[in-house]
Design an enzyme around this catalytic site. Sequence first.
Site, PDB file in Angstrom:
ATOM      1  N   ASP A  51      59.955 -22.129  -5.091  1.00 51.81           N
ATOM      2  CA  ASP A  51      61.267 -22.167  -5.738  1.00 51.81           C
ATOM      3  C   ASP A  51      61.111 -21.913  -7.240  1.00 51.81           C
ATOM      4  O   ASP A  51      60.532 -22.741  -7.950  1.00 51.81           O
ATOM      5  CB  ASP A  51      61.910 -23.535  -5.487  1.00 51.81           C
ATOM      6  CG  ASP A  51      63.396 -23.546  -5.810  1.00 51.81           C
ATOM      7  OD1 ASP A  51      63.866 -22.620  -6.512  1.00 51.81           O
ATOM      8  OD2 ASP A  51      64.089 -24.472  -5.357  1.00 51.81           O
ATOM      9  N   ASP A  52      61.576 -20.784  -7.703  1.00 56.10           N
ATOM     10  CA  ASP A  52      61.492 -20.414  -9.128  1.00 56.10           C
ATOM     11  C   ASP A  52      60.073 -20.040  -9.565  1.00 56.10           C
ATOM     12  O   ASP A  52      59.741 -20.161 -10.742  1.00 56.10           O
ATOM     13  CB  ASP A  52      61.996 -21.537 -10.064  1.00 56.10           C
ATOM     14  CG  ASP A  52      63.503 -21.724 -10.030  1.00 56.10           C
ATOM     15  OD1 ASP A  52      64.161 -21.108  -9.179  1.00 56.10           O
ATOM     16  OD2 ASP A  52      64.010 -22.513 -10.854  1.00 56.10           O
ATOM     17  N   CYS A  85      68.678 -19.124  -6.720  1.00 59.35           N
ATOM     18  CA  CYS A  85      68.239 -19.763  -5.472  1.00 59.35           C
ATOM     19  C   CYS A  85      69.078 -19.387  -4.252  1.00 59.35           C
ATOM     20  O   CYS A  85      68.581 -18.758  -3.321  1.00 59.35           O
ATOM     21  CB  CYS A  85      68.265 -21.282  -5.608  1.00 59.35           C
ATOM     22  SG  CYS A  85      67.304 -21.917  -6.993  1.00 59.35           S
ATOM     23  N   ASP A 319      61.880 -17.406  -4.348  1.00 59.73           N
ATOM     24  CA  ASP A 319      63.276 -16.972  -4.283  1.00 59.73           C
ATOM     25  C   ASP A 319      63.746 -16.278  -5.561  1.00 59.73           C
ATOM     26  O   ASP A 319      64.711 -15.528  -5.541  1.00 59.73           O
ATOM     27  CB  ASP A 319      64.207 -18.149  -3.931  1.00 59.73           C
ATOM     28  CG  ASP A 319      64.150 -19.265  -4.956  1.00 59.73           C
ATOM     29  OD1 ASP A 319      63.242 -19.263  -5.822  1.00 59.73           O
ATOM     30  OD2 ASP A 319      65.016 -20.162  -4.888  1.00 59.73           O
ATOM     31  N   ASN A 320      63.068 -16.541  -6.673  1.00 56.41           N
ATOM     32  CA  ASN A 320      63.389 -15.875  -7.938  1.00 56.41           C
ATOM     33  C   ASN A 320      62.291 -16.176  -8.941  1.00 56.41           C
ATOM     34  O   ASN A 320      61.494 -17.087  -8.743  1.00 56.41           O
ATOM     35  CB  ASN A 320      64.753 -16.328  -8.493  1.00 56.41           C
ATOM     36  CG  ASN A 320      64.885 -17.822  -8.648  1.00 56.41           C
ATOM     37  OD1 ASN A 320      65.439 -18.496  -7.778  1.00 56.41           O
ATOM     38  ND2 ASN A 320      64.356 -18.374  -9.735  1.00 56.41           N
TER      39      ASN A 320
HETATM   40 CA    CA Z   1      65.020 -20.785  -7.102  1.00 61.36          CA
END
Ligand code: CA
Length: 479
Positions: A51-52, A85, A319-320
Amino acid sequence: MFALRARAWWPLLVATVGTACGGRSPGAPSLSPAGEAVPRRRPNIVFVLADDLDFRTTAMMPRLPALLGQQGRTFDRAYVTQALCAPSRASILTGQFPHNHRVLDNSGPHGGFGAFRRGPEASTIATWLKAAGYRTALVGKYFNGYPTAASPDYVAPGWDEWDAQLTDLTADRYVNYFLNENGTVNQYGTKDEEYETDVLTSRALAFIDHSARDGKPFFLYLAPDAPHLPAIPAPRHATLLSGIEAPRVPSFNEADVSDKPAFVRNASLMTPTEIRKLDRTETARVRTMLAVEDMLADLLNVLASNGILDDTYIFFTSDNGLMLGEHRLITTKDVPYEEAIRVPLVVMGPGIAADSHDDEHFVLNIDIAPTLAEIAGAAIPDSVDGRSLVRLLRGETVTDWRREAVSESISYTGGLSAVLRTPEYAYSEIESNERELYDMRADPYQVASLHRRADPALMARLSARLAQLTGCRRASCRQ
Ligand SMILES: [Ca+2]
Ligand SMILES: [Ca+2]
């Protein structure tokens, strides 16, 4: 072949792989050249989603190359269709652009779990693979806002095993969180053994063990919170890797932002105090990834000890990305810059050459779902905008692949901001009617936008292609 490589890189596998994979399983690779008439088990799929996690921080992970990179294929041009997200996760699960799945934000009427549940959730990679006979598991983060507007014991369609974080109740991540475990909501605190990444790892290992015992092909979607802020490392990692800094690239704390859109021009230069804080933040983020490395190591071990490592694809991505002080942007996402839209992507598994790189093809998060479907032998619905990566995983020459990436962000008013990334350029149009153009070969850090002096014909050509892709649907996206 694969087992031999495995022996070299992960000491704990020496014993287990030797016995478990001794005598190559008749379940030979699904990516083996056509014409092999050997009956085979259907491959398992483990999809790990950070995540991130941006690509710079990925490069700071000490064991990732040995765990995955040296065994598989790394995509150097992996991008997300929106650097945020919930829209990105919706793209991963459905294979659709945000402008088609319409999960446009993390919250609000067009965002998060509520927007996903209203439509896209009925047809996802989970429902496709379950229909094809796979046992499916979601472990970790589902959507921002889950399960608001549904009961806390809500389990999304397509998932046999469900250990999902309740993000609407969760103030903290990593500690003090809730999991819906197959319909029962359990609360976790701050004890060492309650550390979230480790709890998710144990749920994942149990699912793999269980599925392997039953001889069922499985799909595991494993989504830890790391390294999302506030980054809280596991106690055993809390003092490791000190001295990490946010990368001091040419765009770090950019002095002259007169070339940039207003949202950047309005950002102040970072103060020394802010920079020190950002460095501490980045150190904590990398430390949280150490537990994810433990997770990956445990996954490889349990696959090997069950004799199914040779039959399993492992994907690792995010996700990013995240801005770490570039253009003065501090831990910002959903912006059109390289550090936010580009993500790590490493895949290992049957038929994938070890230690290989694809630095040519632009691959997108919308390609994940059709890829997993093809690997599983499931039908790929026509609703999908992305394309299967299977031929790229095999290292085949694919001449009709897309020649650019696009990442978009649609506001509640319907305004569009988007960036087109080609081998030569990053061209963006912002909702505020501002534009940017970077020569990514001469200026890879996007320090000086050329939009004011660029050839109008070039700008028009890039703008037309951007409009095409941000308006595409299904087959027209795949051309
Ligand atoms: Ca994210
Ligand atoms: Ca500048």
